[in-house]
Scaffold this motif. Structure first.
Motif, PDB file in Angstrom:
ATOM      1  N   ASN A 281      25.961  10.851  18.952  1.00  0.00           N
ATOM      2  CA  ASN A 281      26.923  11.663  18.223  1.00  0.00           C
ATOM      3  C   ASN A 281      26.666  11.655  16.726  1.00  0.00           C
ATOM      4  O   ASN A 281      26.445  12.704  16.130  1.00  0.00           O
ATOM      5  CB  ASN A 281      28.343  11.168  18.537  1.00  0.00           C
ATOM      6  N   VAL A 282      26.687  10.475  16.118  1.00  0.00           N
ATOM      7  CA  VAL A 282      26.540  10.381  14.662  1.00  0.00           C
ATOM      8  C   VAL A 282      25.204  10.976  14.226  1.00  0.00           C
ATOM      9  O   VAL A 282      25.147  11.694  13.220  1.00  0.00           O
ATOM     10  CB  VAL A 282      26.683   8.922  14.183  1.00  0.00           C
ATOM     11  N   ARG A 283      24.178  10.737  14.963  1.00  0.00           N
ATOM     12  CA  ARG A 283      22.842  11.246  14.617  1.00  0.00           C
ATOM     13  C   ARG A 283      22.845  12.768  14.462  1.00  0.00           C
ATOM     14  O   ARG A 283      22.044  13.334  13.732  1.00  0.00           O
ATOM     15  CB  ARG A 283      21.835  10.828  15.680  1.00  0.00           C
TER      16      ARG A 283
ATOM     17  N   LEU B  53      28.962   0.540  23.365  1.00  0.00           N
ATOM     18  CA  LEU B  53      29.610   1.835  23.169  1.00  0.00           C
ATOM     19  C   LEU B  53      29.322   2.387  21.780  1.00  0.00           C
ATOM     20  O   LEU B  53      28.994   3.567  21.623  1.00  0.00           O
ATOM     21  CB  LEU B  53      31.118   1.708  23.392  1.00  0.00           C
ATOM     22  N   LEU B  54      29.416   1.546  20.771  1.00  0.00           N
ATOM     23  CA  LEU B  54      29.166   1.988  19.399  1.00  0.00           C
ATOM     24  C   LEU B  54      27.701   2.408  19.224  1.00  0.00           C
ATOM     25  O   LEU B  54      27.415   3.416  18.570  1.00  0.00           O
ATOM     26  CB  LEU B  54      29.539   0.890  18.407  1.00  0.00           C
ATOM     27  N   TYR B  55      26.792   1.675  19.829  1.00  0.00           N
ATOM     28  CA  TYR B  55      25.375   2.039  19.765  1.00  0.00           C
ATOM     29  C   TYR B  55      25.151   3.433  20.358  1.00  0.00           C
ATOM     30  O   TYR B  55      24.514   4.297  19.756  1.00  0.00           O
ATOM     31  CB  TYR B  55      24.519   1.008  20.508  1.00  0.00           C
ATOM     32  N   GLU B  56      25.676   3.635  21.547  1.00  0.00           N
ATOM     33  CA  GLU B  56      25.519   4.921  22.230  1.00  0.00           C
ATOM     34  C   GLU B  56      26.149   6.043  21.399  1.00  0.00           C
ATOM     35  O   GLU B  56      25.587   7.133  21.274  1.00  0.00           O
ATOM     36  CB  GLU B  56      26.161   4.830  23.617  1.00  0.00           C
ATOM     37  N   PHE B  57      27.298   5.778  20.804  1.00  0.00           N
ATOM     38  CA  PHE B  57      27.983   6.765  19.967  1.00  0.00           C
ATOM     39  C   PHE B  57      27.135   7.140  18.752  1.00  0.00           C
ATOM     40  O   PHE B  57      27.003   8.318  18.423  1.00  0.00           O
ATOM     41  CB  PHE B  57      29.342   6.203  19.524  1.00  0.00           C
TER      42      PHE B  57
ATOM     43  N   VAL C 203      33.279   7.463   9.778  1.00  0.00           N
ATOM     44  CA  VAL C 203      32.019   7.742  10.465  1.00  0.00           C
ATOM     45  C   VAL C 203      30.827   7.407   9.566  1.00  0.00           C
ATOM     46  O   VAL C 203      29.802   6.933  10.038  1.00  0.00           O
ATOM     47  CB  VAL C 203      31.973   9.212  10.942  1.00  0.00           C
ATOM     48  N   SER C 204      30.979   7.609   8.257  1.00  0.00           N
ATOM     49  CA  SER C 204      29.877   7.304   7.339  1.00  0.00           C
ATOM     50  C   SER C 204      29.538   5.818   7.325  1.00  0.00           C
ATOM     51  O   SER C 204      28.476   5.428   6.848  1.00  0.00           O
ATOM     52  CB  SER C 204      30.206   7.773   5.917  1.00  0.00           C
TER      53      SER C 204
ATOM     54  N   ASP D 181      38.853   7.409  15.643  1.00  0.00           N
ATOM     55  CA  ASP D 181      39.300   8.704  16.168  1.00  0.00           C
ATOM     56  C   ASP D 181      38.119   9.515  16.686  1.00  0.00           C
ATOM     57  O   ASP D 181      38.202  10.169  17.727  1.00  0.00           O
ATOM     58  CB  ASP D 181      40.037   9.506  15.092  1.00  0.00           C
ATOM     59  N   THR D 182      37.019   9.474  15.962  1.00  0.00           N
ATOM     60  CA  THR D 182      35.825  10.214  16.355  1.00  0.00           C
ATOM     61  C   THR D 182      35.217   9.605  17.620  1.00  0.00           C
ATOM     62  O   THR D 182      34.759  10.333  18.507  1.00  0.00           O
ATOM     63  CB  THR D 182      34.796  10.225  15.208  1.00  0.00           C
ATOM     64  N   LEU D 183      35.247   8.298  17.714  1.00  0.00           N
ATOM     65  CA  LEU D 183      34.751   7.621  18.917  1.00  0.00           C
ATOM     66  C   LEU D 183      35.609   7.993  20.126  1.00  0.00           C
ATOM     67  O   LEU D 183      35.082   8.296  21.200  1.00  0.00           O
ATOM     68  CB  LEU D 183      34.755   6.105  18.692  1.00  0.00           C
TER      69      LEU D 183
END
Length: 133
Positions: free
Chosen positions: A67-69, A59-63, A110-111, A82-84
């Motif tokens: 998203n983060v990218r 899940l974190l990888y996909e996020f 997120v950073s 919260d962002t996840l």
């Protein structure tokens, strides 16, 4: 687990960057002591003891990739959990279990998403290595 996740795990364990061309502001390290005097790495490790690592890591990888990218610098200080959760809601996916959302260290932003990914990969390898011996 997808091939992309496995390749990124291998890069992480080889001390290479698993997320090419990601804005440097999202590559901030986890802190040993944050402003409140709490150890982010220690709190993350405590959190990880109570979850199924592979699904959370996927899940974190996909996020990070979806998203983060694509975030800009003004989003870097948002709490990661919260962002996840907002990301899951935006795509109509099942929310995180309330216990997971409550126990995840709030000070991780997120950073620090990539540093969190790397810490979880290392934790998982250590855990699997310990079990196999």
């Amino acid at each position: 687990e997808t091939l992309s996740v496995q390749m990124s795990k291998n890069l992480t364990l080889a001390k290479q960057e698993p997320f090419d061309s990601l804005n440097e502001i999202f590559l901030q390290p986890l802190q040993t002591k944050d402003e409140g005097g709490e150890d982010q790495i220690g709190k993350l490790n405590t959190f990880l003891r109570g979850i199924d690592l592979s699904p959370f890591l996927n899940l974190l990888y996909e996020f990070i990739e979806t998203n983060v990218r694509h975030l800009d610098s003004q989003n870097k200080d948002w709490p990661l959990i919260d962002t996840l959760e907002a990301h899951l809601d935006q795509y109509g996916l099942d929310p995180l279990h309330p216990d997971i959302a409550k126990r995840f260290p709030e000070s991780i932003t997120v950073s620090q998403a990539v540093a969190t990914w790397k810490a979880i990969v290392s934790y998982q390898q250590h855990y699997e290595h310990t079990i196999n011996f």
